[in-house]
Design a protein around this motif. Structure first.
Motif, PDB file in Angstrom:
ATOM      1  N   LEU A 130       1.015  -1.145  -0.434  1.00  0.00           N
ATOM      2  CA  LEU A 130      -0.052  -0.094  -0.086  1.00  0.00           C
ATOM      3  C   LEU A 130       0.863   0.912   0.389  1.00  0.00           C
ATOM      4  N   HIS A 131       1.728   1.210   1.081  1.00  0.00           N
ATOM      5  CA  HIS A 131       2.540   2.922   0.442  1.00  0.00           C
ATOM      6  C   HIS A 131       3.660   2.412  -0.098  1.00  0.00           C
ATOM      7  N   ALA A 132       4.001   1.479  -0.447  1.00  0.00           N
ATOM      8  CA  ALA A 132       4.833   1.688  -1.988  1.00  0.00           C
ATOM      9  C   ALA A 132       4.261   2.160  -3.191  1.00  0.00           C
ATOM     10  N   ALA A 133       2.704   1.599  -3.341  1.00  0.00           N
ATOM     11  CA  ALA A 133       2.048   2.120  -4.332  1.00  0.00           C
ATOM     12  C   ALA A 133       1.601   3.509  -4.238  1.00  0.00           C
ATOM     13  N   ASN A 134       1.236   4.506  -3.051  1.00  0.00           N
ATOM     14  CA  ASN A 134       1.265   5.652  -2.826  1.00  0.00           C
ATOM     15  C   ASN A 134       2.686   6.396  -2.996  1.00  0.00           C
ATOM     16  N   LEU A 135       3.839   6.120  -2.428  1.00  0.00           N
ATOM     17  CA  LEU A 135       4.872   6.708  -2.926  1.00  0.00           C
ATOM     18  C   LEU A 135       5.549   6.491  -4.841  1.00  0.00           C
ATOM     19  N   MET A 136       4.834   5.585  -5.244  1.00  0.00           N
ATOM     20  CA  MET A 136       4.922   5.354  -7.001  1.00  0.00           C
ATOM     21  C   MET A 136       3.555   6.215  -7.451  1.00  0.00           C
ATOM     22  N   LYS A 137       2.832   6.425  -7.039  1.00  0.00           N
ATOM     23  CA  LYS A 137       1.788   7.759  -7.066  1.00  0.00           C
ATOM     24  C   LYS A 137       2.299   8.951  -7.289  1.00  0.00           C
ATOM     25  N   GLU A 138       3.065   9.420  -6.450  1.00  0.00           N
ATOM     26  CA  GLU A 138       3.641  11.139  -6.416  1.00  0.00           C
ATOM     27  C   GLU A 138       4.763  10.684  -6.708  1.00  0.00           C
ATOM     28  N   LEU A 139       5.536   9.321  -6.933  1.00  0.00           N
ATOM     29  CA  LEU A 139       6.852  10.158  -7.710  1.00  0.00           C
ATOM     30  C   LEU A 139       6.513  10.020  -8.990  1.00  0.00           C
ATOM     31  N   LYS A 140       5.819   9.480  -9.910  1.00  0.00           N
ATOM     32  CA  LYS A 140       4.760   9.915 -11.136  1.00  0.00           C
ATOM     33  C   LYS A 140       5.016  10.975 -11.608  1.00  0.00           C
ATOM     34  N   ILE A 141       4.701  11.870 -10.514  1.00  0.00           N
ATOM     35  CA  ILE A 141       4.428  13.408 -10.285  1.00  0.00           C
ATOM     36  C   ILE A 141       5.757  13.798 -10.503  1.00  0.00           C
ATOM     37  N   GLN A 142       6.265  13.203  -9.535  1.00  0.00           N
ATOM     38  CA  GLN A 142       7.972  14.572  -9.374  1.00  0.00           C
ATOM     39  C   GLN A 142       8.672  13.808 -10.594  1.00  0.00           C
ATOM     40  N   ASP A 143       8.392  12.957 -11.037  1.00  0.00           N
ATOM     41  CA  ASP A 143       9.134  12.174 -12.401  1.00  0.00           C
ATOM     42  C   ASP A 143       8.597  11.414 -12.833  1.00  0.00           C
ATOM     43  N   PRO A 144       7.771  12.805 -14.156  1.00  0.00           N
ATOM     44  CA  PRO A 144       6.999  12.022 -14.849  1.00  0.00           C
ATOM     45  C   PRO A 144       7.260  11.061 -16.309  1.00  0.00           C
ATOM     46  N   ALA A 145       8.969  10.794 -16.066  1.00  0.00           N
ATOM     47  CA  ALA A 145       9.027   9.455 -16.980  1.00  0.00           C
ATOM     48  C   ALA A 145      10.004   8.633 -16.332  1.00  0.00           C
ATOM     49  N   ALA A 146       8.864   8.845 -14.896  1.00  0.00           N
ATOM     50  CA  ALA A 146       9.290   6.983 -14.016  1.00  0.00           C
ATOM     51  C   ALA A 146       9.283   6.263 -14.335  1.00  0.00           C
ATOM     52  N   GLU A 147      10.411   4.633 -14.266  1.00  0.00           N
ATOM     53  CA  GLU A 147       9.634   3.574 -14.381  1.00  0.00           C
ATOM     54  C   GLU A 147       9.780   2.505 -13.234  1.00  0.00           C
ATOM     55  N   PHE A 148       9.125   1.674 -13.063  1.00  0.00           N
ATOM     56  CA  PHE A 148       8.457   1.186 -11.589  1.00  0.00           C
ATOM     57  C   PHE A 148       9.032  -0.395 -12.207  1.00  0.00           C
ATOM     58  N   ARG A 149       9.873  -1.043 -11.449  1.00  0.00           N
ATOM     59  CA  ARG A 149      10.213  -2.478 -11.413  1.00  0.00           C
ATOM     60  C   ARG A 149      10.085  -2.719 -10.075  1.00  0.00           C
ATOM     61  N   CYS A 150       9.426  -4.124  -9.791  1.00  0.00           N
ATOM     62  CA  CYS A 150       9.043  -4.101  -8.330  1.00  0.00           C
ATOM     63  C   CYS A 150       8.575  -5.835  -7.226  1.00  0.00           C
ATOM     64  N   TRP A 151       8.958  -5.311  -6.316  1.00  0.00           N
ATOM     65  CA  TRP A 151       8.820  -6.921  -5.608  1.00  0.00           C
ATOM     66  C   TRP A 151       7.837  -6.426  -4.160  1.00  0.00           C
TER      67      TRP A 151
END
Length: 377
Positions: free
Chosen positions: A14-35
């Protein structure tokens, strides 16, 4: 930028997902790979492995699955090398993540830690390892900043993400009807999300039903465990099971029985009186007693710095004790108000959060300006 994020349980997902959404705002080119889990995948992460495959609870359970954990570590390391991220973001889950942090530093990769492992509770010597391996630590409990400061390690306190998730929750007005519940007052039962927790605790929690026939006990279940699994516990007409609706359940509950963990803080922020329940294998319990350095196990009492809620641990977790404590938070108005006053103190300590947004802004700043990220104390 490319982000590799590792979370090992449901709350971390949950917390990582919310962080990812905010990272996309700060870094629109963000790419994520995750466990992680479904929420991280829904937020745009390329999911390598689901946390439900790695949810080992307690010292004994982890030891019994050593071979499987070693295999996961090998896979994770190989995947990181193939992906070559700009940063690895670790979310709690210390046993696994600190090994990945060591590997990452050996490979010259930047490491951020979002939500500190609970090293202040046990094995405080790990702080020296973290200082060597972690470029920036983002903490969510007020006392953690002071704890790390004692070791001359500067961390970023970003507020608690649970404050955000509870504040932003919109309760469904049809919760009672949707789940075919009766008009009886609700006792919420939060047994955790891992099989080891549920199997150890849920039968004991539900054993007290005969003493509370004027109430209905509603179990907060998670959909990543099979529905037939929960039906093993559904042996009374006064038991109802709802899936992935914990916040709606708490919004409608009069009291709660809660397995120690993040759920204790969530219950407090919903202002629901609670009894905290915890038990584990005997060997894990005695190892824990030998190494744990804090006086409480619930986040509520740890943040408050005093016993706001009753904790029934190991041998104290009996049907008789649950009945005694549950009656207090259902019928003793003085006790109820005293607990809720403690909750208010916790809210004041936590303050306003917006933690994922704060963390994302800092992370991108540190990545764009490596010199500021290297200043740790």
């Amino acid at each position: 930028m490319k982000y590799y994020i590792i979370a090992g349980e449901r709350s971390g997902d949950l917390h990582a997902a919310n962080l990812m959404k905010e990272l996309k705002i700060q870094d629109p080119a963000a790419e994520f790979r995750c466990w992680g889990g479904d929420m991280m995948q829904a937020a745009g992460g390329d999911l390598v492995r689901h946390y439900k495959e790695m949810a080992f609870m307690g010292f004994l359970e982890a030891a019994a699955n050593t071979f499987k954990i070693v295999q996961f570590l090998r896979q994770c390391k190989a995947d990181i090398l193939a992906y070559r991220p700009d940063v690895i973001i670790l979310v709690d889950y210390a046993g696994f993540n600190l090994r990945i942090a060591k590997f990452a530093k050996e490979q010259g990769l930047k490491v951020f830690y979002y939500i500190s492992p609970k090293i202040w509770a046990w094995n405080q010597g790990r702080v020296h390892t973290i200082k060597k391996l972690v470029d920036r630590m983002f903490v969510i409990l007020p006392f953690e900043e002071e704890f790390y400061g004692k070791f001359d390690y500067k961390v970023d306190y970003i507020g608690n993400p649970i404050v955000d998730t509870v504040r932003n929750h919109q309760p469904g007005s049809d919760f009672i009807q949707r789940n075919q519940l009766s008009n009886k007052p609700i006792v919420a039962v939060l047994p955790g999300s891992r099989k080891q927790e549920i199997e150890s605790i849920l039968f004991i929690m539900l054993s007290v039903l005969p003493a509370f026939r004027d109430y209905q006990f509603v179990v907060a279940a998670v959909s990543n465990l099979n529905q037939s699994y929960y039906e093993n516990f559904n042996r009374d007409a006064n038991i109802k099971i709802v899936y992935d609706q914990t916040y709606d359940l708490l919004a409608n509950a009069q009291a709660a029985l809660v397995t120690s963990g993040t759920a204790t803080l969530e219950t407090a922020l919903f202002n629901v009186p609670q009894v905290v329940c915890y038990t584990t294998s005997l060997i894990s319990y005695w190892i824990g007693r030998a190494v744990i350095k804090v006086p409480y196990i619930s986040l509520v009492n740890l943040i408050a710095g005093k016993p706001v809620v009753t904790e029934l641990i190991q041998n104290e977790l009996t049907g008789r004790n649950i009945i005694t404590e549950l009656k207090k938070i259902l019928t003793n108005e003085h006790f109820i108000q005293q607990q809720k006053a403690g909750y208010q103190e916790i809210r004041e300590k936590l303050g306003e959060a917006n933690s994922a947004a704060k963390a994302a802004e800092l992370m991108v700043k540190y990545l764009q300006n490596p010199i500021s990220a290297d200043v740790k104390g």
